[in-house]
Design a protein around this motif. Structure first.
Motif, short mmCIF file in Angstrom:
data_model
loop_
_atom_site.label_atom_id
_atom_site.label_comp_id
_atom_site.label_asym_id
_atom_site.label_seq_id
_atom_site.Cartn_x
_atom_site.Cartn_y
_atom_site.Cartn_z
N ILE A 289 44.01 46.65 21.25
CA ILE A 289 43.04 46.69 22.34
C ILE A 289 42.61 48.12 22.65
O ILE A 289 41.44 48.39 22.96
CB ILE A 289 43.62 46.03 23.61
CG1 ILE A 289 43.72 44.51 23.41
CG2 ILE A 289 42.78 46.34 24.84
CD1 ILE A 289 42.39 43.82 23.17
N THR A 290 43.52 49.07 22.54
CA THR A 290 43.21 50.45 22.95
C THR A 290 42.48 51.26 21.88
O THR A 290 41.88 52.27 22.19
CB THR A 290 44.50 51.19 23.35
OG1 THR A 290 45.44 51.12 22.27
CG2 THR A 290 45.11 50.58 24.59
N SER A 307 36.51 43.85 24.91
CA SER A 307 35.92 44.96 25.66
C SER A 307 36.42 44.98 27.10
O SER A 307 36.74 46.04 27.65
CB SER A 307 34.39 44.86 25.64
OG SER A 307 33.90 44.98 24.32
N LYS A 310 40.02 46.16 27.15
CA LYS A 310 40.11 47.60 26.92
C LYS A 310 39.87 48.37 28.22
O LYS A 310 40.46 49.42 28.45
CB LYS A 310 39.09 48.02 25.85
CG LYS A 310 39.25 49.46 25.39
CD LYS A 310 38.35 49.76 24.21
CE LYS A 310 38.59 51.16 23.68
NZ LYS A 310 37.74 51.46 22.50
#
Length: 329
Positions: A289-290, A307, A310
């Protein structure tokens, strides 16, 4: 000889149609192994009645242990050179035995079509190409390669490499099985022949509330990473990593849909949000995710979810799924 393995649980409404479709369409030498996985309806009596009149059909009754265990039981008992898996609620619509005639001894894996979607009739691919097709990273063939239906597996290859279904999984077990096949088989062939009719149903595990879906996805991602963490050439490794990242995004989507935000889960909004937040703080979800990953093979809804995660907008993701569930009712 070809061994057809049909796992079934409470399939009284459709098992006879599935068996009849094989008998009506196939010519040659084959056996049908029906593994009754502890059905509580009339499945057992229906299957026993059919088998009495056809020596090609064998029924194995066992305690309920899940579809992976049932398929493994079928593999163990199969006597054929080839094994074909048929889901009890699907139909066969072409002669697979005729299609397998003349397949070279060097071929360990054959994929068929569910509809004719290419101009060519036969395409031979190597192990690396098959792996990318199974992972969904190539999309060059256009066939659904992560499922085990509409495929033929050489039994000797499965046995010699001890390839079996992971019985801890209820989702992703097909893909993991085919990854093992892709890593071990010598050569694969794609036959552009229609032999299978997949019938989507609401009884699929993908539609049900799964209280242990997070544990399932953790096992799945671990097993995939364990198999694909070995050395590959740089280009292939990059494609594999891209697909693993996509799978992890899909795992988050599955847990949200099957568990955290499912209508049968009576958690409050804040509780759902905290569970999702805690999940994303765990590996491998946190890393995927990052970082900026290639989302080319992820659909637009999953891209939106990734998105939002994140940006740590966990509540927005929960709200998105709640709206989705309300619309799909």
């Amino acid at each position: 000889m070809v061994s057809v393995v049909i796992p079934v649980y409470n399939g009284e409404k459709f098992i006879k149609k599935s068996i009849d479709s094989i008998i009506e369409n196939w010519n040659g030498t084959y056996e049908i192994i029906i593994v009754d996985d502890g059905s509580t309806d009339e499945t057992a009596s229906i299957c026993d009645s059919i088998a009495k009149n056809d020596t090609r059909i064998r029924i194995i009754h066992q305690k309920n242990a899940g579809v992976s265990n049932a398929r493994n039981t079928g593999i163990y008992n199969a006597k054929g050179e080839w094994i074909i898996f048929v889901d009890a609620d699907d139909l066969v619509q072409g002669d697979a035995i005729n299609a397998l005639d003349g397949i070279e001894s060097s071929i360990d894996f054959v994929a068929f079509g569910t509809k004719k979607i290419q101009e060519w009739d036969r395409k031979q691919i190597n192990k690396d190409e098959l792996l990318l097709e199974v992972l969904g990273e190539s999309n060059a063939i256009g066939f659904k390669m992560n499922a085990v239906w509409a495929k033929a597996y050489r039994k000797e290859m499965l046995d010699s490499n001890k390839i079996r279904f992971n019985e801890k999984l209820f989702h992703g077990e097909d893909l993991l099985f085919n990854v093992d096949v892709a890593l071990k088989c010598k050569t694969a062939v794609i036959l552009n022949k229609e032999i299978y009719k997949y019938i989507p149903t609401d009884t699929s595990a993908t539609h049900k509330f799964q209280s242990n879906s997070l544990e399932n996805e953790k096992i799945f991602t671990y097993e995939i990473d364990k198999r694909l963490g070995e050395d590959f050439n740089i280009d292939l490794k990059q494609k594999i990593n891209n697909r693993i990242n996509c799978m992890i995004i899909n795992s988050i989507w599955i847990v949200c849909g099957q568990n955290i935000c499912h209508t049968e889960n009576k958690l409050k909004f804040g509780e759902r949000k905290n569970i999702l937040k805690n999940m994303i703080q765990m590996e491998p979800y946190k890393s995927v995710i990052t970082k900026n990953i290639n989302m080319e093979n992820i659909n637009s809804k999953q891209r939106m979810m990734a998105s939002l995660l994140k940006e740590k907008k966990y509540g927005s993701v929960i709200f998105m799924f709640m709206i989705r569930n309300r619309i799909s009712k």
